[in-house]
Design a protein around this motif. Structure first.
Motif, PDB file in Angstrom:
ATOM      1  N   MET A   1       7.408   1.611   6.548  1.00 27.05           N
ATOM      2  CA  MET A   1       7.445   0.825   5.322  1.00 27.05           C
ATOM      3  C   MET A   1       6.226  -0.084   5.243  1.00 27.05           C
ATOM      4  N   SER A   2       5.679  -0.218   4.033  1.00 30.46           N
ATOM      5  CA  SER A   2       4.630  -1.203   3.787  1.00 30.46           C
ATOM      6  C   SER A   2       5.247  -2.402   3.074  1.00 30.46           C
TER       7      SER A   2
ATOM      8  N   HIS B   1       7.118  -2.266  -0.363  1.00 31.30           N
ATOM      9  CA  HIS B   1       6.249  -1.668  -1.376  1.00 31.30           C
ATOM     10  C   HIS B   1       6.392  -0.153  -1.398  1.00 31.30           C
ATOM     11  N   ASP B   2       6.286   0.495  -0.256  1.00 27.97           N
ATOM     12  CA  ASP B   2       6.388   1.947  -0.185  1.00 27.97           C
ATOM     13  C   ASP B   2       6.972   2.327   1.168  1.00 27.97           C
ATOM     14  N   PHE B   3       7.463   3.566   1.289  1.00 25.25           N
ATOM     15  CA  PHE B   3       8.003   4.036   2.564  1.00 25.25           C
ATOM     16  C   PHE B   3       7.898   5.548   2.640  1.00 25.25           C
ATOM     17  N   CYS B   4       7.928   6.058   3.857  1.00 21.01           N
ATOM     18  CA  CYS B   4       7.943   7.505   4.070  1.00 21.01           C
ATOM     19  C   CYS B   4       8.420   7.776   5.499  1.00 21.01           C
ATOM     20  N   SER B   5       8.611   9.052   5.814  1.00 22.90           N
ATOM     21  CA  SER B   5       8.987   9.467   7.158  1.00 22.90           C
ATOM     22  C   SER B   5       7.751   9.980   7.882  1.00 22.90           C
TER      23      SER B   5
ATOM     24  N   GLY C   1       0.799  -1.204   0.000  1.00 22.90           N
ATOM     25  CA  GLY C   1       0.000   0.000   0.000  1.00 22.90           C
ATOM     26  C   GLY C   1       0.837   1.262   0.000  1.00 22.90           C
ATOM     27  N   ILE C   2       0.163   2.403  -0.183  1.00 23.78           N
ATOM     28  CA  ILE C   2       0.806   3.712  -0.260  1.00 23.78           C
ATOM     29  C   ILE C   2       0.722   4.391   1.100  1.00 23.78           C
ATOM     30  N   VAL C   3       1.861   4.934   1.574  1.00 22.82           N
ATOM     31  CA  VAL C   3       1.898   5.626   2.858  1.00 22.82           C
ATOM     32  C   VAL C   3       2.244   7.095   2.627  1.00 22.82           C
ATOM     33  N   ARG C   4       1.623   7.978   3.439  1.00 25.41           N
ATOM     34  CA  ARG C   4       1.881   9.414   3.315  1.00 25.41           C
ATOM     35  C   ARG C   4       1.573  10.103   4.632  1.00 25.41           C
ATOM     36  N   ALA C   5       2.546  10.885   5.131  1.00 24.10           N
ATOM     37  CA  ALA C   5       2.273  11.756   6.279  1.00 24.10           C
ATOM     38  C   ALA C   5       1.387  12.898   5.809  1.00 24.10           C
ATOM     39  N   ARG C   6       0.286  13.123   6.509  1.00 26.74           N
ATOM     40  CA  ARG C   6      -0.714  14.079   6.037  1.00 26.74           C
ATOM     41  C   ARG C   6      -0.322  15.527   6.362  1.00 26.74           C
ATOM     42  N   ASP C   7      -0.943  16.455   5.663  1.00 31.41           N
ATOM     43  CA  ASP C   7      -0.643  17.877   5.819  1.00 31.41           C
ATOM     44  C   ASP C   7      -1.769  18.565   6.586  1.00 31.41           C
ATOM     45  N   LYS C   8      -1.740  19.898   6.598  1.00 30.35           N
ATOM     46  CA  LYS C   8      -2.772  20.749   7.197  1.00 30.35           C
ATOM     47  C   LYS C   8      -3.017  20.433   8.677  1.00 30.35           C
TER      48      LYS C   8
END
Length: 464
Positions: A326-327, A315-319, A209-216
């Motif tokens: 990581m997924s 699959h995907d990674f982010c901070s 899956g896709i990972v993303r730290a959210r904004d706002k």
């Protein structure tokens, strides 16, 4: 002391008259702003995710919607600073300089506790004679060796060679002199560290899956999951307590899948190697394998380094909040690992840890080259192929051409990654025969490329 991705031991007693004791400890990946001692730990203030970094648009980054800038403190045992990433470093005391006879370079740090090498080159018609001295300004200088360089030469130093500093004395004048040092140590973290238990391997049944730290100012992480068969598996949210829960939020799920999707097209492969194509259309070749790369940018100085070879189905990674997320986790819920964050419904999972944990995935290794049974033209330069960060390197060259009984292939190296190339060695080849070259143990350079003096079909294969 921290500088350029390296932790250093810097003695309190250091002065101009007492210059011993500076020693690199290990390389790191974190972006560190400040640090202090707190109780029995070293605490680092880091810059893990900066929103403005996502204003820098590159094809390889895709359309990643900018997250909220966020970070965290990093608590480290003092002894751990010696066991993060293996040390590599480079620097020069001469770069394309016209030298006079008896001209002496600045001192360069020599007591690095590992393999040290020196690249020497010049553009003079006569040999360049160089006196290499070790010691310090306070204690004096001792002759190490005298080198005579026709055009290029590489000098290896024994790790037991005494001397805190090293300098070069040019015995005769010469134009466009270069003298560049490289060093590395032999430490690599053991493979198969238990903290990665649960990250999928080939053959495992795993989701992604896709990972993303959210904004706002939402302060959560969005996870648009995929099932093992690649179908959408729903939307999940990771909060500050690292609790992963399913949420009914089609808008966020659609936004994450469309605005943080994994980009395609920049990384491809052929029979020779993996290929990264930058925004200017330039091709950079990388070893085949399962690598994590530290690549702040392609096309400028210090542009790529393999951190680890992992053989995992990431699959995907982010901070997120100072953690690497990581997924690509196996669906077997019986695996016990505090780094695995499973969802409240048991259908999704993520891995969480520090970015510098990935050094423990396994030392960099792989194979490849710019040519594999490739038709090349005389004097045509190959694509650059990554050479830095690997502890053992060997080269195989071969050509098969009934029209030519023999030819020469010249290997060129870019030491610093700044586009300055030197002829390393010319290899005479006979058709149908494989020539093998073992690089010296202390040898290091950023990139290597090749050129043939005849039209031919050839293969250049580098094992690491």
């Amino acid at each position: 002391m921290t500088m350029h991705g390296t932790f250093w031991k810097f003695p309190k007693t250091f002065t101009a008259n007492s210059s011993r004791g500076i020693l690199p400890q290990s390389n790191y990946l974190k972006v560190i702003g400040d640090f202090c001692r707190w109780n029995d730990k070293i605490v680092f203030g880091c810059d893990d995710t900066a929103k403005n970094e996502f204003l820098n648009k590159r094809k390889a980054k895709g359309e990643i919607a900018a997250p909220q800038s966020q970070s965290n403190l990093w608590f480290v045992e003092p002894k751990q600073l010696e066991h993060l990433g293996p040390i590599i470093g480079r620097g020069a005391v001469r770069m394309r300089e016209d030298l006079k006879a008896d001209e002496v370079s600045d001192p360069y740090l020599f007591s690095v506790g590992g393999n040290c090498g020196l690249h020497l080159s010049h553009a003079g018609k006569e040999p360049w004679n160089v006196l290499i001295e070790t010691g310090s300004p306070r204690e004096g200088w001792t002759k190490h060796s005298e080198q005579s360089i026709s055009s290029y030469s590489f000098v290896s130093f024994d790790s037991n060679t005494p001397g805190a500093w090293i300098r070069l004395r040019s015995i005769n004048s010469t134009p466009q002199a270069c003298a560049a040092f490289t060093y590395r140590n032999s430490y690599f973290a053991p493979d198969k560290d238990v903290i990665f238990a649960g990250l999928a391997r080939p053959g495992d049944t795993a989701g992604g899956g896709i990972v993303r730290a959210r904004d706002k100012n939402k302060k959560t992480l969005s996870f648009a999951s995929l099932s093992a068969d690649g179908k959408p598996g729903g939307c999940y949210e990771l909060d500050a307590s690292l609790i992963l829960k399913r949420v009914d939020d089609p808008e966020t799920e659609d936004y994450t899948r469309s605005h943080a999707t994994i980009p395609t097209g920049s990384l491809t492969s052929d029979a020779a190697s993996s290929i990264f194509t930058d925004d200017a259309g330039k091709r950079w070749r990388l070893p085949k394998g399962d690598p994590f790369f530290d690549s702040p940018r392609f096309g400028g100085a210090r542009i790529a380094r393999e951190v680890a070879t992992h053989s995992r189905l990431v699959h995907d990674f982010c901070s997120y909040r100072g953690l690497l997320i990581m997924s690509g986790v196996v669906q077997d819920a019986t695996i016990s690992n505090k780094h695995i964050l499973r969802s409240d419904d048991g259908k999704a999972a993520l891995w969480a840890g520090a970015i510098d944990d990935i050094w423990k995935l396994g030392k960099p290794r792989g194979q490849g080259g710019p040519w594999h049974q490739t038709k090349v033209k005389a004097k045509q330069l190959s694509d650059p192929y990554l050479l830095t960060g690997y502890d053992k390197k060997s080269l195989q060259l071969r050509f098969d051409d009934p029209q030519n009984e023999s030819l020469n292939i010249t290997a060129q190296i870019d030491i610093h990654g700044d586009g300055t190339w030197f002829d390393y060695q010319t290899f005479p080849l006979k058709t149908g025969e494989t020539t093998t070259h073992e690089f010296p143990e202390a040898f290091s350079a950023y990139w290597i490329r090749f050129t043939s003096d005849e039209d031919t079909t050839t293969t250049t294969l580098i094992y690491e």
